[in-house]
Write a protein that holds these residues in place. Sequence first.
Motif, PDB file in Angstrom:
ATOM      1  N   GLU A  24      -1.818   4.978  -5.277  1.00  0.00           N
ATOM      2  CA  GLU A  24      -2.548   3.735  -5.062  1.00  0.00           C
ATOM      3  C   GLU A  24      -3.425   3.406  -6.277  1.00  0.00           C
ATOM      4  O   GLU A  24      -3.499   2.251  -6.720  1.00  0.00           O
ATOM      5  CB  GLU A  24      -3.418   3.855  -3.815  1.00  0.00           C
ATOM      6  N   THR A  25      -4.092   4.423  -6.829  1.00  0.00           N
ATOM      7  CA  THR A  25      -4.928   4.228  -8.010  1.00  0.00           C
ATOM      8  C   THR A  25      -4.093   3.796  -9.202  1.00  0.00           C
ATOM      9  O   THR A  25      -4.453   2.873  -9.947  1.00  0.00           O
ATOM     10  CB  THR A  25      -5.692   5.518  -8.343  1.00  0.00           C
ATOM     11  N   GLU A  26      -2.950   4.458  -9.379  1.00  0.00           N
ATOM     12  CA  GLU A  26      -2.072   4.118 -10.497  1.00  0.00           C
ATOM     13  C   GLU A  26      -1.548   2.689 -10.372  1.00  0.00           C
ATOM     14  O   GLU A  26      -1.474   1.954 -11.358  1.00  0.00           O
ATOM     15  CB  GLU A  26      -0.904   5.104 -10.554  1.00  0.00           C
ATOM     16  N   ALA A  27      -1.216   2.298  -9.144  1.00  0.00           N
ATOM     17  CA  ALA A  27      -0.731   0.932  -8.923  1.00  0.00           C
ATOM     18  C   ALA A  27      -1.830  -0.083  -9.222  1.00  0.00           C
ATOM     19  O   ALA A  27      -1.561  -1.157  -9.774  1.00  0.00           O
ATOM     20  CB  ALA A  27      -0.248   0.787  -7.482  1.00  0.00           C
ATOM     21  N   THR A  69       0.837  -1.196   0.000  1.00  0.00           N
ATOM     22  CA  THR A  69       0.000   0.000   0.000  1.00  0.00           C
ATOM     23  C   THR A  69       0.869   1.242   0.000  1.00  0.00           C
ATOM     24  O   THR A  69       1.997   1.232   0.495  1.00  0.00           O
ATOM     25  CB  THR A  69      -0.938   0.026   1.220  1.00  0.00           C
ATOM     26  N   PHE A  70       0.355   2.276  -0.588  1.00  0.00           N
ATOM     27  CA  PHE A  70       1.062   3.553  -0.622  1.00  0.00           C
ATOM     28  C   PHE A  70       0.605   4.486   0.487  1.00  0.00           C
ATOM     29  O   PHE A  70       1.127   5.580   0.637  1.00  0.00           O
ATOM     30  CB  PHE A  70       0.845   4.231  -1.983  1.00  0.00           C
ATOM     31  N   TYR A  71      -0.411   4.070   1.223  1.00  0.00           N
ATOM     32  CA  TYR A  71      -0.943   4.940   2.255  1.00  0.00           C
ATOM     33  C   TYR A  71      -0.040   4.921   3.489  1.00  0.00           C
ATOM     34  O   TYR A  71       0.378   3.865   3.964  1.00  0.00           O
ATOM     35  CB  TYR A  71      -2.356   4.507   2.672  1.00  0.00           C
ATOM     36  N   TYR A 114      -3.897  -4.353 -13.183  1.00  0.00           N
ATOM     37  CA  TYR A 114      -4.786  -4.938 -14.185  1.00  0.00           C
ATOM     38  C   TYR A 114      -4.128  -4.941 -15.561  1.00  0.00           C
ATOM     39  O   TYR A 114      -4.187  -5.930 -16.296  1.00  0.00           O
ATOM     40  CB  TYR A 114      -6.105  -4.155 -14.248  1.00  0.00           C
ATOM     41  N   PHE A 115      -3.500  -3.852 -15.936  1.00  0.00           N
ATOM     42  CA  PHE A 115      -2.949  -3.728 -17.278  1.00  0.00           C
ATOM     43  C   PHE A 115      -1.816  -4.728 -17.516  1.00  0.00           C
ATOM     44  O   PHE A 115      -1.691  -5.301 -18.598  1.00  0.00           O
ATOM     45  CB  PHE A 115      -2.447  -2.298 -17.490  1.00  0.00           C
ATOM     46  N   PHE A 116      -0.994  -4.937 -16.508  1.00  0.00           N
ATOM     47  CA  PHE A 116       0.161  -5.831 -16.664  1.00  0.00           C
ATOM     48  C   PHE A 116      -0.118  -7.253 -16.180  1.00  0.00           C
ATOM     49  O   PHE A 116       0.797  -8.068 -16.114  1.00  0.00           O
ATOM     50  CB  PHE A 116       1.365  -5.257 -15.921  1.00  0.00           C
ATOM     51  N   HIS A 117      -1.360  -7.552 -15.860  1.00  0.00           N
ATOM     52  CA  HIS A 117      -1.688  -8.894 -15.398  1.00  0.00           C
ATOM     53  C   HIS A 117      -1.451  -9.904 -16.520  1.00  0.00           C
ATOM     54  O   HIS A 117      -1.638  -9.607 -17.702  1.00  0.00           O
ATOM     55  CB  HIS A 117      -3.151  -8.954 -14.943  1.00  0.00           C
ATOM     56  N   GLN A 118      -1.060 -11.110 -16.151  1.00  0.00           N
ATOM     57  CA  GLN A 118      -0.727 -12.126 -17.149  1.00  0.00           C
ATOM     58  C   GLN A 118      -1.922 -12.541 -18.004  1.00  0.00           C
ATOM     59  O   GLN A 118      -1.762 -13.059 -19.106  1.00  0.00           O
ATOM     60  CB  GLN A 118      -0.137 -13.353 -16.465  1.00  0.00           C
TER      61      GLN A 118
END
Length: 947
Positions: free
Chosen positions: A61-64, A47-49, A69-73
């Motif tokens: 956190e949103t970007e992560a 977490t970034f918090y 999702y984008f880099f998921h296999q």
Amino acid sequence: IFGRNSMFKIKDDRGRILYLKNLRSLVMIREWDKDISSTFEFRNTPTFYGEVPEVRDAEYETEAGLDHYFFHQNTGPFLALRFIQRFGVSNPSPRFIEIVATAFRSGVYKSDAVSLPSFGSGEYGDLSATVAAILLDRESRNVLLDVDPSYGCIREPIAKVLGLMRSMDYVQTSSNFVSMNKLYSQIGQMAHAMPSVFSFFLPGYSPPGKVAKASLVSPESMLLPSSVGLLNGMISLVKFGLTNCYGGFGEKNNCAPSMSEWKRGNPMTDGYLSFVPDDENDAKVVVSNLATLLTSGRMSTSRREIIQQAYEKESDKNIALQLAQQLTILSPEYHVTGNVQGSTKERSNLPAALKSCKEHKSVIHIMLKGGCDSFNLLVPHSQCQGKDLYDEYSRARGSIGIPKEDLFTIDAQGSNQICKTFGIHPNLPILKELYEAKEALFLAGIGVLSEPVTALNYEEKTKTQLFAHNTIQSEITRLDPFMTSAHTATLGRIADALSKENNIVNAFAHDATLISLEGEISGISKAAVNNIAGFQKFNPSSTSGDDAVTSNLAKLNGEIGLYSSLFGDTWSSSIHDSINLSNRLYDAQGSVTLKSTFPYTKFGRQLELVSKMMASRECRGSDRDIFYIETGSFDHHSNVLGGLQTEFDILNDALTSFVHELKESPGKIWENTVVVFSSDFGRTLSGNSGDGTDHGWSGNNFMIGGSVDGGKIVGEYPADLSINNPLDIGRGRLIPTMPFESPWNAVIQWLGITDEADLDKILPNRMSFSGMLLDKEDIFTASQSTNNIFDAGNECQLKQVTSCGLKDDPYESDDNNGDDYYNGDYYITYEDDNSYDDYSNAQADDYYSNNSKPVDDAKNSNAIVMGTVVSVILVISFAIMFAYRARLIRCCRPVDSYNEWKSTNSTFDLSDGELSVEETVDGHKTFQSRTGDIEVCQRNFLFDNKK
């Protein structure tokens, strides 16, 4: 030396630069009285918090989350399948999907062809590499695959329309942009107007027939019910240019009485097809040109010969060319990719309608799409045993709960529920009225189940994927989690059983596919319709060459060989049956006059069409009518209170008209009708940050009908709405206590099917719910619980009935252009997930929206189509509308209930315009903004100047 605060810079296999802290966080779970060996542990999510969260932390956190999702296999294969399907291969091989997914991940594609360069930047997600992998792979380019019956696809409707315009050299004659505002309602598709996040069709959809039996998919087949509208629009484009004539996609209505009088470049059209063949005197050359341009040269020899012969019989070369163009776009090769063999014989026509002496009954299954928040539909109110259940409801719901004083109260003393008094949503007065008249009941705690489960074993024992719209909607229509009767649906199996008992069955799917009606017995009349205007007559114009179109249609779409394209066979069989049945049902819907006025909403028009079909039961020769309707937009992840108000207003107004119509109709229609309401699932008891609710499980549905033993709540309403409920699997997602099989078991018996073997066939999983099933005596009145089939106890004899006769065929108007039907009735322009802008020249050209949302003024002015003017007031309205680019907006509720809007000529100032009000004959107000851009009237009649 590395410590817990050390940072490492790495480059992962996706090419990303990541900074990782030398720290790992674990979550460990151990039963209190067990030793450490029983510990279960898992990696905690980074977490970034910090201890004091900042805006920056939320952004990171949103970007992560998006990166995850984008880099998921699975992202590469997921997108690869959908991209490939959109490029024309519905069932790509695993190898093909892997090639495209690899190109997406690596950002590079190198073709097997030595002469071709590599494509892509080398960055993850490079779409140039992805598209190159699709277009250049051997599975896209090898012509040998055309002879594989499983290869290819059914083309998307919008691709067919645009393909015709491009291939036939469309020329725009007016200065306006090409405007086809009726396209969505006619063909089920329009650019930038997807009905939901799931697009126009689902990637895993299998249509009934050979494709499903081969375990293949054909997503575009979901739009086959719109095929008659598609063909009518394209034929109109060929014959009259871009107009609204006879189902055309344009707006102008200049329709020549015969093709010979139609001239290219006619200023009364928006455009025309300017194609000229290489040699108009050589039929073989003309057909070859059309086959190359419209079917990529794939047209079979036998179909070319049919079109050539039709061309040679016409002496007028203009008519001959248009005839050849029409026959080409009626051929299966235009609608599918792959190889379609020549027809072996013509397909059988529909048998003549038969009628027995059995008492008519109807069952209507209405799916409220999206997952209705039914805990705001049926609410605990007062007189609860041992607790204040409304207080628990209020605590669980928070800001999304309905105030107690706003609810319609109903008496549930005889229902064996935890409370004696419940509340109904305040926007559903018709439901309270029917409940108190004992013609409506609630089904509490209902949901999709494979077998009775608990919070500890539901994941293991539930076969259906929960919380997903497509899987749950599919299961509700099938009720066969173990695939005992694969590729069939509950209503289809009901129709099969009724047909075996010598009932004449008609089945209809409105804004749904025929898969919802699929059974095992052929010959049962089944029709799907997506056009809000109802069933259409195929090729309704009376022009030169029409006889040749009709006579050759069956030859072009006859039965085909065993090794021909499965998609070609699906198209040909579908369009053959659709045209025959649509023509018959077009006559049926025009043969009756209803007593009630239905609201001009999507659901209103759906129930109006159902009413017409029920009223025409005699001329259709039907003993049992089965209807399946999908409607609404109930997926309220935000603003659930406002969303339900809008949807329930639409539901209430349409049901009010529907119930009134059936009660006023002769022949005990209301007493012989049952309406079953379902929805994907209930929703979470707790709200989310957007004042909405998320996908849940158990919900509360309802049934209405003249023979329903109503005034009660059947099933078990949750006795605990707190987090301590043992049925709560998180956030108020409650496990159902009633399976959908339960009420359907009773409905099937009410229809006259009582044999246990038949019941087991229709509901293959019903014995998993011993003691939980309802019988017809549980929810139907005693007078209707018996199987009252025969008149005077005599055995019925089938007899042929005369076909339905139109009282007034709108295509037979003075100007002979069908404009009364296509414009004098109404058409729709798609706006958003459930917003249809309905226009009606026959009803003073009033405009209003289903969802009460603002609509762009320029778009409306382009979308409104002139029709027959029936009074001087209409003429004035048109003049004002075009002079001031005005908008005519119809209120969604009668003005009489709002005292402040009773005066007939009130004027209200807006910041940039004024609003005038005038009374209409049916008790509604029309509002006209001369200069302001106003929001469509809502329930509270607040207007603003949003655009």
